[in-house]
Design a protein around this motif. Structure first.
Motif, PDB file in Angstrom:
ATOM      1  N   CYS A   9       0.836  -1.209   0.000  1.00 37.43           N
ATOM      2  CA  CYS A   9       0.000   0.000   0.000  1.00 37.43           C
ATOM      3  C   CYS A   9       0.870   1.258   0.000  1.00 37.43           C
ATOM      4  O   CYS A   9       1.814   1.365   0.783  1.00 37.43           O
ATOM      5  N   ILE A  10       0.519   2.198  -0.883  1.00 42.30           N
ATOM      6  CA  ILE A  10       1.266   3.462  -0.962  1.00 42.30           C
ATOM      7  C   ILE A  10       0.510   4.608  -0.281  1.00 42.30           C
ATOM      8  O   ILE A  10       0.917   5.759  -0.367  1.00 42.30           O
ATOM      9  N   CYS A  12      -2.507   5.980  -0.879  1.00 40.00           N
ATOM     10  CA  CYS A  12      -3.173   6.977  -1.732  1.00 40.00           C
ATOM     11  C   CYS A  12      -4.527   7.401  -1.176  1.00 40.00           C
ATOM     12  O   CYS A  12      -5.028   8.467  -1.505  1.00 40.00           O
ATOM     13  N   GLY A  13      -5.150   6.561  -0.371  1.00 37.94           N
ATOM     14  CA  GLY A  13      -6.410   6.904   0.265  1.00 37.94           C
ATOM     15  C   GLY A  13      -7.659   6.544  -0.521  1.00 37.94           C
ATOM     16  O   GLY A  13      -8.772   6.706  -0.021  1.00 37.94           O
ATOM     17  N   CYS A  15      -9.141   3.743  -1.304  1.00 38.69           N
ATOM     18  CA  CYS A  15     -10.045   2.743  -0.717  1.00 38.69           C
ATOM     19  C   CYS A  15     -10.831   3.332   0.453  1.00 38.69           C
ATOM     20  O   CYS A  15     -12.036   3.093   0.576  1.00 38.69           O
ATOM     21  N   CYS A  52      -7.352  -0.511  -6.806  1.00 42.68           N
ATOM     22  CA  CYS A  52      -6.173  -0.080  -6.046  1.00 42.68           C
ATOM     23  C   CYS A  52      -4.983   0.018  -7.011  1.00 42.68           C
ATOM     24  O   CYS A  52      -4.698  -0.942  -7.735  1.00 42.68           O
TER      25      CYS A  52
HETATM   26  S1  SF4 Z   1      -6.250   2.110  -2.702  1.00 44.17           S
HETATM   27 FE1  SF4 Z   1      -5.993   1.778  -0.498  1.00 44.17          FE
HETATM   28  S2  SF4 Z   1      -4.766  -0.111  -0.347  1.00 44.17           S
HETATM   29 FE2  SF4 Z   1      -4.523   0.692  -2.433  1.00 44.17          FE
HETATM   30  S3  SF4 Z   1      -2.705   1.983  -2.341  1.00 44.17           S
HETATM   31 FE3  SF4 Z   1      -4.459   3.311  -2.044  1.00 44.17          FE
HETATM   32  S4  SF4 Z   1      -4.652   3.436   0.210  1.00 44.17           S
HETATM   33 FE4  SF4 Z   1      -3.370   1.646  -0.256  1.00 44.17          FE
END
Ligand code: SF4
Length: 60
Positions: A9-10, A12-13, A15, A52
């Motif tokens: 997980c990076i 990114c927010g 989800c 994701c």
């Molecule tokens: S979508 Fe969620 S699980 Fe995927 S990288 Fe972004 S924060 Fe992480």
């Protein structure tokens, strides 16, 4: 079904914004609730899993 977020997980927010009943941010990365995903959130959670950017979400 349950989901988990792996260590790629990076943060990114996406989800947590898209499916806040299942995913939340903590310490800069996402986590999935430690519980069965209820029927009302299944489709959205599945979409998030597929979208994701680093494929960090897994079914468990
Ligand atoms: S979508 Fe969620 S699980 Fe995927 S990288 Fe972004 S924060 Fe992480």
């Amino acid at each position: 079904m349950r989901m988990k977020v792996n260590d790629t997980c990076i943060g990114c927010g996406l989800c947590a914004v898209t499916c806040p009943d299942v995913f939340y941010m903590e310490s800069g990365v996402a986590h999935a609730i430690d519980a069965e995903i209820d029927e009302a959130n299944l489709d959205t959670a599945q979409d998030v899993l597929e979208n994701c950017p680093v494929s960090a979400i897994e079914e468990v």
